[in-house]
Write a protein that holds these residues in place. Structure first.
Motif, PDB file in Angstrom:
ATOM      1  N   ILE A  51      -4.732  -1.844  12.494  1.00 38.27           N
ATOM      2  CA  ILE A  51      -5.323  -0.288  12.067  1.00 38.27           C
ATOM      3  C   ILE A  51      -4.349   0.342  11.015  1.00 38.27           C
ATOM      4  O   ILE A  51      -3.413   1.476  12.091  1.00 38.27           O
ATOM      5  CB  ILE A  51      -5.773   0.629  13.007  1.00 38.27           C
ATOM      6  CG1 ILE A  51      -6.820  -0.158  13.998  1.00 38.27           C
ATOM      7  CG2 ILE A  51      -6.432   1.808  12.389  1.00 38.27           C
ATOM      8  CD1 ILE A  51      -7.849   0.767  14.717  1.00 38.27           C
ATOM      9  N   ALA A  52      -4.687   0.311  10.441  1.00 34.80           N
ATOM     10  CA  ALA A  52      -3.283   1.319   9.401  1.00 34.80           C
ATOM     11  C   ALA A  52      -3.943   2.458   8.813  1.00 34.80           C
ATOM     12  O   ALA A  52      -4.457   1.938   7.979  1.00 34.80           O
ATOM     13  CB  ALA A  52      -2.610   0.000   9.116  1.00 34.80           C
ATOM     14  N   ILE A  53      -3.538   3.491   7.713  1.00 35.71           N
ATOM     15  CA  ILE A  53      -3.446   4.008   7.318  1.00 35.71           C
ATOM     16  C   ILE A  53      -2.499   3.537   5.570  1.00 35.71           C
ATOM     17  O   ILE A  53      -1.367   3.097   5.880  1.00 35.71           O
ATOM     18  CB  ILE A  53      -3.207   5.409   7.072  1.00 35.71           C
ATOM     19  CG1 ILE A  53      -4.211   6.038   6.367  1.00 35.71           C
ATOM     20  CG2 ILE A  53      -1.834   6.245   7.455  1.00 35.71           C
ATOM     21  CD1 ILE A  53      -4.158   7.761   6.228  1.00 35.71           C
ATOM     22  N   LEU A  54      -3.170   3.657   4.736  1.00 36.39           N
ATOM     23  CA  LEU A  54      -2.250   2.972   3.035  1.00 36.39           C
ATOM     24  C   LEU A  54      -2.450   4.484   2.563  1.00 36.39           C
ATOM     25  O   LEU A  54      -3.793   4.575   1.754  1.00 36.39           O
ATOM     26  CB  LEU A  54      -3.333   1.823   2.999  1.00 36.39           C
ATOM     27  CG  LEU A  54      -3.907   0.865   3.126  1.00 36.39           C
ATOM     28  CD1 LEU A  54      -4.207  -0.602   2.863  1.00 36.39           C
ATOM     29  CD2 LEU A  54      -2.849  -0.116   3.982  1.00 36.39           C
ATOM     30  N   GLU A  55      -1.387   4.494   1.905  1.00 38.02           N
ATOM     31  CA  GLU A  55      -2.170   5.416   0.257  1.00 38.02           C
ATOM     32  C   GLU A  55      -0.875   5.073  -0.690  1.00 38.02           C
ATOM     33  O   GLU A  55       0.078   4.395  -0.624  1.00 38.02           O
ATOM     34  CB  GLU A  55      -0.914   7.045   0.629  1.00 38.02           C
ATOM     35  CG  GLU A  55      -1.385   7.247   1.956  1.00 38.02           C
ATOM     36  CD  GLU A  55      -0.870   8.954   2.436  1.00 38.02           C
ATOM     37  OE1 GLU A  55       0.504   9.031   1.795  1.00 38.02           O
ATOM     38  OE2 GLU A  55      -1.123   9.427   2.830  1.00 38.02           O
ATOM     39  N   PHE A  56      -2.139   4.665  -1.611  1.00 35.17           N
ATOM     40  CA  PHE A  56      -1.638   4.272  -2.874  1.00 35.17           C
ATOM     41  C   PHE A  56      -1.734   5.045  -4.392  1.00 35.17           C
ATOM     42  O   PHE A  56      -2.343   6.375  -3.685  1.00 35.17           O
ATOM     43  CB  PHE A  56      -2.904   3.229  -3.482  1.00 35.17           C
ATOM     44  CG  PHE A  56      -2.918   1.743  -3.365  1.00 35.17           C
ATOM     45  CD1 PHE A  56      -2.193   0.679  -3.095  1.00 35.17           C
ATOM     46  CD2 PHE A  56      -3.395   2.137  -1.420  1.00 35.17           C
ATOM     47  CE1 PHE A  56      -1.943  -0.335  -2.825  1.00 35.17           C
ATOM     48  CE2 PHE A  56      -3.384   0.585  -1.421  1.00 35.17           C
ATOM     49  CZ  PHE A  56      -2.873  -0.926  -1.625  1.00 35.17           C
ATOM     50  N   GLU A  57      -0.380   5.360  -4.411  1.00 32.52           N
ATOM     51  CA  GLU A  57      -0.030   6.526  -6.186  1.00 32.52           C
ATOM     52  C   GLU A  57      -0.740   5.829  -7.134  1.00 32.52           C
ATOM     53  O   GLU A  57      -1.444   4.848  -7.053  1.00 32.52           O
ATOM     54  CB  GLU A  57       1.388   6.176  -6.248  1.00 32.52           C
ATOM     55  CG  GLU A  57       2.964   6.274  -5.099  1.00 32.52           C
ATOM     56  CD  GLU A  57       3.764   5.623  -6.217  1.00 32.52           C
ATOM     57  OE1 GLU A  57       4.099   5.850  -7.278  1.00 32.52           O
ATOM     58  OE2 GLU A  57       4.214   5.909  -5.518  1.00 32.52           O
ATOM     59  N   LYS A  58      -1.338   6.672  -8.416  1.00 32.77           N
ATOM     60  CA  LYS A  58      -2.255   6.739  -8.947  1.00 32.77           C
ATOM     61  C   LYS A  58      -1.335   5.374  -9.833  1.00 32.77           C
ATOM     62  O   LYS A  58      -0.085   5.472 -10.117  1.00 32.77           O
ATOM     63  CB  LYS A  58      -2.700   8.231  -9.740  1.00 32.77           C
ATOM     64  CG  LYS A  58      -3.185   7.274 -11.119  1.00 32.77           C
ATOM     65  CD  LYS A  58      -3.318   8.982 -11.758  1.00 32.77           C
ATOM     66  CE  LYS A  58      -3.982   8.552 -12.526  1.00 32.77           C
ATOM     67  NZ  LYS A  58      -4.553   9.992 -14.498  1.00 32.77           N
TER      68      LYS A  58
END
Length: 142
Positions: A51-58
């Protein structure tokens, strides 16, 4: 795998709660070439599930079509994230499921995105091009 300090919960027992302000800033796995950073809340050393959190830049995203060695689940917390081949778009509150071995991608974040990603086994059969030995925290199936 459980000794990797980039995995927040190494050996969970009982109930565990993690708040965003509990996250160790040094624990993020960075993918600057694709505009992604990933933080693992939990990984099973026995199965490779995670289980992970992903953060993508625009403008960030996964650059190619690919498959996974297990089922993939995502929940969109923030942003607009698109699987461009079929126009499948996640927005806040959207749940996404992709079955093991189903080709999908590429993707693009139309704005900054935050997603929860869950795998019920190892992520890949082989390390993708955008991974390095250092970013491949969950080993390939084998």
């Amino acid at each position: 795998m459980s000794s990797d300090k980039r995995v927040h919960i190494a050996t969970p027992q009982g109930e565990v709660v993690v708040h965003m302000n509990d996250i160790d800033p040094a624990g993020w796995v960075e993918f600057p070439d694709i505009g992604l950073r990933q933080y693992f809340y939990w990984i099973s050393p026995e199965t490779g599930s995670s289980i992970a959190i992903l953060e993508f830049e625009k403008g960030g995203g996964i650059p190619n079509r690919h498959t996974h060695a297990s089922n993939q689940f995502m929940y969109c917390l923030e942003g607009r994230y698109e699987y461009t081949t079929h126009g499948v778009t996640l927005t806040p509150g959207s749940f996404y499921m992709n079955s093991k071995d189903n080709p999908h991608g590429p993707t693009i974040a139309h704005e900054k995105c935050r997603l929860i990603e869950i795998y019920d086994g190892p992520h890949y059969y082989e390390k993708p091009d955008y991974h390095t030995d250092d970013t491949m925290i969950v080993p390939a199936a084998g």
